[in-house]
Design a protein around this motif. Structure first.
Motif, PDB file in Angstrom:
ATOM      1  N   GLY A  48      56.671  26.802   7.942  1.00  0.00           N
ATOM      2  CA  GLY A  48      56.437  27.456   9.217  1.00  0.00           C
ATOM      3  C   GLY A  48      54.996  27.445   9.692  1.00  0.00           C
ATOM      4  N   PRO A  49      54.046  27.859   8.853  1.00  0.00           N
ATOM      5  CA  PRO A  49      52.643  27.855   9.295  1.00  0.00           C
ATOM      6  C   PRO A  49      52.162  26.488   9.763  1.00  0.00           C
ATOM      7  CG  PRO A  49      52.871  29.194   7.331  1.00  0.00           C
ATOM      8  CD  PRO A  49      54.196  28.520   7.544  1.00  0.00           C
ATOM      9  N   GLU A  50      52.604  25.423   9.092  1.00  0.00           N
ATOM     10  CA  GLU A  50      52.208  24.073   9.502  1.00  0.00           C
ATOM     11  C   GLU A  50      52.797  23.741  10.875  1.00  0.00           C
ATOM     12  OE1 GLU A  50      50.540  20.454   9.849  1.00  0.00           O
ATOM     13  OE2 GLU A  50      50.049  22.025   8.391  1.00  0.00           O
ATOM     14  N   ALA A  51      54.030  24.177  11.122  1.00  0.00           N
ATOM     15  CA  ALA A  51      54.644  23.936  12.427  1.00  0.00           C
ATOM     16  C   ALA A  51      53.855  24.639  13.526  1.00  0.00           C
ATOM     17  CB  ALA A  51      56.093  24.421  12.424  1.00  0.00           C
ATOM     18  N   MET A  88      63.494  28.574   4.643  1.00  0.00           N
ATOM     19  CA  MET A  88      62.306  27.949   4.074  1.00  0.00           C
ATOM     20  C   MET A  88      61.585  28.974   3.209  1.00  0.00           C
ATOM     21  SD  MET A  88      60.734  25.636   7.190  1.00  0.00           S
ATOM     22  CE  MET A  88      60.553  27.018   8.321  1.00  0.00           C
ATOM     23  N   PRO A  89      60.945  28.530   2.133  1.00  0.00           N
ATOM     24  CA  PRO A  89      60.227  29.468   1.261  1.00  0.00           C
ATOM     25  C   PRO A  89      59.034  30.076   1.988  1.00  0.00           C
ATOM     26  CG  PRO A  89      59.739  27.198   0.645  1.00  0.00           C
ATOM     27  CD  PRO A  89      60.837  27.144   1.659  1.00  0.00           C
ATOM     28  N   GLY A  90      58.627  31.269   1.545  1.00  0.00           N
ATOM     29  CA  GLY A  90      57.501  31.930   2.196  1.00  0.00           C
ATOM     30  C   GLY A  90      57.923  32.432   3.559  1.00  0.00           C
ATOM     31  N   ARG A  91      57.238  31.985   4.594  1.00  0.00           N
ATOM     32  CA  ARG A  91      57.595  32.369   5.963  1.00  0.00           C
ATOM     33  C   ARG A  91      58.798  31.567   6.397  1.00  0.00           C
ATOM     34  NH1 ARG A  91      53.177  32.847  10.629  1.00  0.00           N
ATOM     35  NH2 ARG A  91      52.893  34.805   9.514  1.00  0.00           N
ATOM     36  N   ASP A  92      59.930  32.225   6.586  1.00  0.00           N
ATOM     37  CA  ASP A  92      61.150  31.492   6.918  1.00  0.00           C
ATOM     38  C   ASP A  92      61.204  31.180   8.408  1.00  0.00           C
ATOM     39  OD1 ASP A  92      61.933  33.771   8.254  1.00  0.00           O
ATOM     40  OD2 ASP A  92      63.688  34.173   7.023  1.00  0.00           O
ATOM     41  N   GLY A  93      62.302  30.550   8.821  1.00  0.00           N
ATOM     42  CA  GLY A  93      62.402  30.089  10.192  1.00  0.00           C
ATOM     43  C   GLY A  93      62.364  31.199  11.224  1.00  0.00           C
ATOM     44  N   LEU A  94      62.965  32.352  10.920  1.00  0.00           N
ATOM     45  CA  LEU A  94      62.972  33.436  11.902  1.00  0.00           C
ATOM     46  C   LEU A  94      61.581  34.036  12.076  1.00  0.00           C
ATOM     47  CD1 LEU A  94      66.358  35.279  11.276  1.00  0.00           C
ATOM     48  CD2 LEU A  94      65.805  33.492  12.916  1.00  0.00           C
ATOM     49  N   TYR A 119      66.881  42.306   6.162  1.00  0.00           N
ATOM     50  CA  TYR A 119      68.087  41.486   6.094  1.00  0.00           C
ATOM     51  C   TYR A 119      67.912  40.328   5.119  1.00  0.00           C
ATOM     52  CZ  TYR A 119      72.234  38.950   7.694  1.00  0.00           C
ATOM     53  OH  TYR A 119      73.458  38.313   7.745  1.00  0.00           O
ATOM     54  N   GLN A 120      66.730  39.741   5.105  1.00  0.00           N
ATOM     55  CA  GLN A 120      66.440  38.685   4.137  1.00  0.00           C
ATOM     56  C   GLN A 120      66.618  39.200   2.707  1.00  0.00           C
ATOM     57  OE1 GLN A 120      62.403  37.690   5.549  1.00  0.00           O
ATOM     58  NE2 GLN A 120      63.089  35.575   5.610  1.00  0.00           N
ATOM     59  N   VAL A 121      65.994  40.336   2.434  1.00  0.00           N
ATOM     60  CA  VAL A 121      66.061  40.907   1.092  1.00  0.00           C
ATOM     61  C   VAL A 121      67.493  41.312   0.761  1.00  0.00           C
ATOM     62  CG1 VAL A 121      65.262  42.812  -0.369  1.00  0.00           C
ATOM     63  CG2 VAL A 121      63.651  41.668   1.175  1.00  0.00           C
ATOM     64  N   PHE A 122      68.196  41.852   1.737  1.00  0.00           N
ATOM     65  CA  PHE A 122      69.593  42.249   1.560  1.00  0.00           C
ATOM     66  C   PHE A 122      70.445  41.069   1.083  1.00  0.00           C
ATOM     67  CE2 PHE A 122      73.615  42.218   4.227  1.00  0.00           C
ATOM     68  CZ  PHE A 122      74.384  42.946   3.324  1.00  0.00           C
ATOM     69  N   ARG A 123      70.312  39.932   1.738  1.00  0.00           N
ATOM     70  CA  ARG A 123      71.120  38.773   1.363  1.00  0.00           C
ATOM     71  C   ARG A 123      70.773  38.275  -0.035  1.00  0.00           C
ATOM     72  NH1 ARG A 123      71.177  34.316   3.158  1.00  0.00           N
ATOM     73  NH2 ARG A 123      73.403  33.935   2.968  1.00  0.00           N
ATOM     74  N   THR A 137      66.829  39.023  -8.526  1.00  0.00           N
ATOM     75  CA  THR A 137      66.065  40.184  -8.956  1.00  0.00           C
ATOM     76  C   THR A 137      64.931  40.452  -7.974  1.00  0.00           C
ATOM     77  OG1 THR A 137      64.490  38.919 -10.289  1.00  0.00           O
ATOM     78  CG2 THR A 137      66.556  39.595 -11.360  1.00  0.00           C
ATOM     79  N   VAL A 138      64.341  41.654  -8.094  1.00  0.00           N
ATOM     80  CA  VAL A 138      63.208  41.995  -7.235  1.00  0.00           C
ATOM     81  C   VAL A 138      62.078  40.983  -7.421  1.00  0.00           C
ATOM     82  CG1 VAL A 138      61.354  43.679  -6.885  1.00  0.00           C
ATOM     83  CG2 VAL A 138      63.728  44.445  -7.044  1.00  0.00           C
ATOM     84  N   GLY A 139      61.812  40.599  -8.674  1.00  0.00           N
ATOM     85  CA  GLY A 139      60.756  39.626  -8.943  1.00  0.00           C
ATOM     86  C   GLY A 139      61.036  38.269  -8.326  1.00  0.00           C
ATOM     87  N   GLU A 140      62.281  37.814  -8.426  1.00  0.00           N
ATOM     88  CA  GLU A 140      62.652  36.518  -7.847  1.00  0.00           C
ATOM     89  C   GLU A 140      62.536  36.542  -6.328  1.00  0.00           C
ATOM     90  OE1 GLU A 140      65.919  35.027 -11.204  1.00  0.00           O
ATOM     91  OE2 GLU A 140      66.557  36.270  -9.506  1.00  0.00           O
ATOM     92  N   ILE A 141      62.938  37.651  -5.728  1.00  0.00           N
ATOM     93  CA  ILE A 141      62.844  37.776  -4.273  1.00  0.00           C
ATOM     94  C   ILE A 141      61.387  37.793  -3.844  1.00  0.00           C
ATOM     95  CG2 ILE A 141      63.342  39.277  -2.300  1.00  0.00           C
ATOM     96  CD1 ILE A 141      65.841  40.219  -3.849  1.00  0.00           C
ATOM     97  N   ALA A 142      60.566  38.521  -4.588  1.00  0.00           N
ATOM     98  CA  ALA A 142      59.137  38.587  -4.261  1.00  0.00           C
ATOM     99  C   ALA A 142      58.510  37.201  -4.273  1.00  0.00           C
ATOM    100  CB  ALA A 142      58.421  39.516  -5.247  1.00  0.00           C
ATOM    101  N   GLU A 143      58.866  36.415  -5.280  1.00  0.00           N
ATOM    102  CA  GLU A 143      58.321  35.061  -5.374  1.00  0.00           C
ATOM    103  C   GLU A 143      58.822  34.179  -4.234  1.00  0.00           C
ATOM    104  OE1 GLU A 143      58.077  31.320  -8.565  1.00  0.00           O
ATOM    105  OE2 GLU A 143      59.115  33.182  -9.098  1.00  0.00           O
ATOM    106  N   GLN A 144      60.099  34.265  -3.919  1.00  0.00           N
ATOM    107  CA  GLN A 144      60.674  33.416  -2.886  1.00  0.00           C
ATOM    108  C   GLN A 144      60.118  33.741  -1.499  1.00  0.00           C
ATOM    109  OE1 GLN A 144      64.896  32.809  -3.090  1.00  0.00           O
ATOM    110  NE2 GLN A 144      65.101  32.349  -0.919  1.00  0.00           N
ATOM    111  N   LEU A 145      59.896  35.034  -1.221  1.00  0.00           N
ATOM    112  CA  LEU A 145      59.442  35.442   0.101  1.00  0.00           C
ATOM    113  C   LEU A 145      57.935  35.635   0.175  1.00  0.00           C
ATOM    114  CD1 LEU A 145      62.214  38.032   1.074  1.00  0.00           C
ATOM    115  CD2 LEU A 145      62.112  35.593   1.597  1.00  0.00           C
ATOM    116  N   ALA A 146      57.252  35.348  -0.933  1.00  0.00           N
ATOM    117  CA  ALA A 146      55.796  35.498  -0.981  1.00  0.00           C
ATOM    118  C   ALA A 146      55.379  36.934  -0.668  1.00  0.00           C
ATOM    119  CB  ALA A 146      55.115  34.520  -0.034  1.00  0.00           C
ATOM    120  N   LEU A 147      56.078  37.885  -1.294  1.00  0.00           N
ATOM    121  CA  LEU A 147      55.778  39.302  -1.137  1.00  0.00           C
ATOM    122  C   LEU A 147      55.467  39.893  -2.506  1.00  0.00           C
ATOM    123  CD1 LEU A 147      58.776  40.280   1.181  1.00  0.00           C
ATOM    124  CD2 LEU A 147      56.411  39.917   1.908  1.00  0.00           C
ATOM    125  N   SER A 148      54.890  41.096  -2.534  1.00  0.00           N
ATOM    126  CA  SER A 148      54.680  41.782  -3.803  1.00  0.00           C
ATOM    127  C   SER A 148      55.993  42.430  -4.240  1.00  0.00           C
ATOM    128  CB  SER A 148      53.599  42.850  -3.667  1.00  0.00           C
ATOM    129  OG  SER A 148      54.073  43.939  -2.895  1.00  0.00           O
TER     130      SER A 148
END
Length: 220
Positions: A36-39, A61-67, A163-167, A174-185
């Motif tokens: 996303g940032p590159e776009a 997309m990982p990190g910043r997703d399309g929405l 909603y992202q985290v919900f899905r 896991t919380v850790g896996e979600i944090a890594e995928q979404l680039a969040l703490s």
């Protein structure tokens, strides 16, 4: 000539889209981005860089997703047509995308002719809505304002990030896996999780997963 920016984190998908668009004499892939940032950076580029007429934007997309990327693009370039592409069922993201300003939503399983038609349509300033997406929109607009009607599903109250985290929670992440995928703490994800449980009225991740299956958000 309609200049298209293709944003997808998978090279093979970008190559496939480029090949499809190459069959149309009035379309050209002017740029590609794998996140996303590159776009956003490419759209911002001033002359002599070619201006972008339409953005084809993947949702997952990982990190910043399309929405998230769509939200930023529409904030900076409100007249830029953005056509969202996804492998998710229409009911999950189509209406959310349109509410954020997308000019259309198309599943990646669509045929080449439909994709080309969608790009041409949004480039003209029109909306591209498939019959399936139109049905979901009609369901939301069926009840007149102020009239009594069925309450929307509880998960419709979730913000985009919730909603992202919900899905992802419903999919067993896991919380850790979600944090890594979404680039969040992890703490931030835990905060989102607490809000999700409260808004959906469930007590734990197991009940959340069952709720997601009942609502058709997650397959059993």
């Amino acid at each position: 000539m309609i200049r298209v920016l293709v944003c997808d984190d998978h090279l093979i998908v970008r190559q496939g889209l480029r090949q499809v668009l190459a069959d149309a004499e009035d379309l050209v892939v002017a740029a590609e981005a794998d996140n996303g940032p590159e776009a956003v950076r490419r759209v911002r580029q001033p002359p002599p860089a070619e201006p972008i007429d339409v953005v084809l934007l993947d949702i997952a997309m990982p990190g910043r997703d399309g929405l998230d990327t769509l939200r930023q693009l529409k904030a900076e370039f409100p007249k830029l047509p953005v056509l969202m592409l996804s492998t998710y069922p229409d009911r999950q993201y189509a209406v959310r995308s349109l509410k954020l300003g997308a000019s259309g939503y198309l599943n990646k399983s669509a045929d080449s002719a439909q994709l080309i038609d969608a790009v041409r349509r949004v480039a003209q300033g029109k909306l591209f809505i498939t019959p399936s997406v139109a049905e979901h929109l009609a369901e939301q607009l069926a009840v007149p304002a102020g009239a009594a009607g069925p309450e929307p599903p509880l998960h419709e109250r979730l913000s985009h990030r919730e909603y992202q985290v919900f899905r992802l929670l419903a999919a067993g992440k896991t919380v850790g896996e979600i944090a890594e995928q979404l680039a969040l703490s992890s703490n931030t994800v835990s905060t989102y999780r607490a809000r999700i449980l409260e808004k959906t009225g469930v007590r734990n991740d197991v009940e959340l997963a069952l709720y997601a299956v009942r609502q058709g958000v997650q397959e059993a």
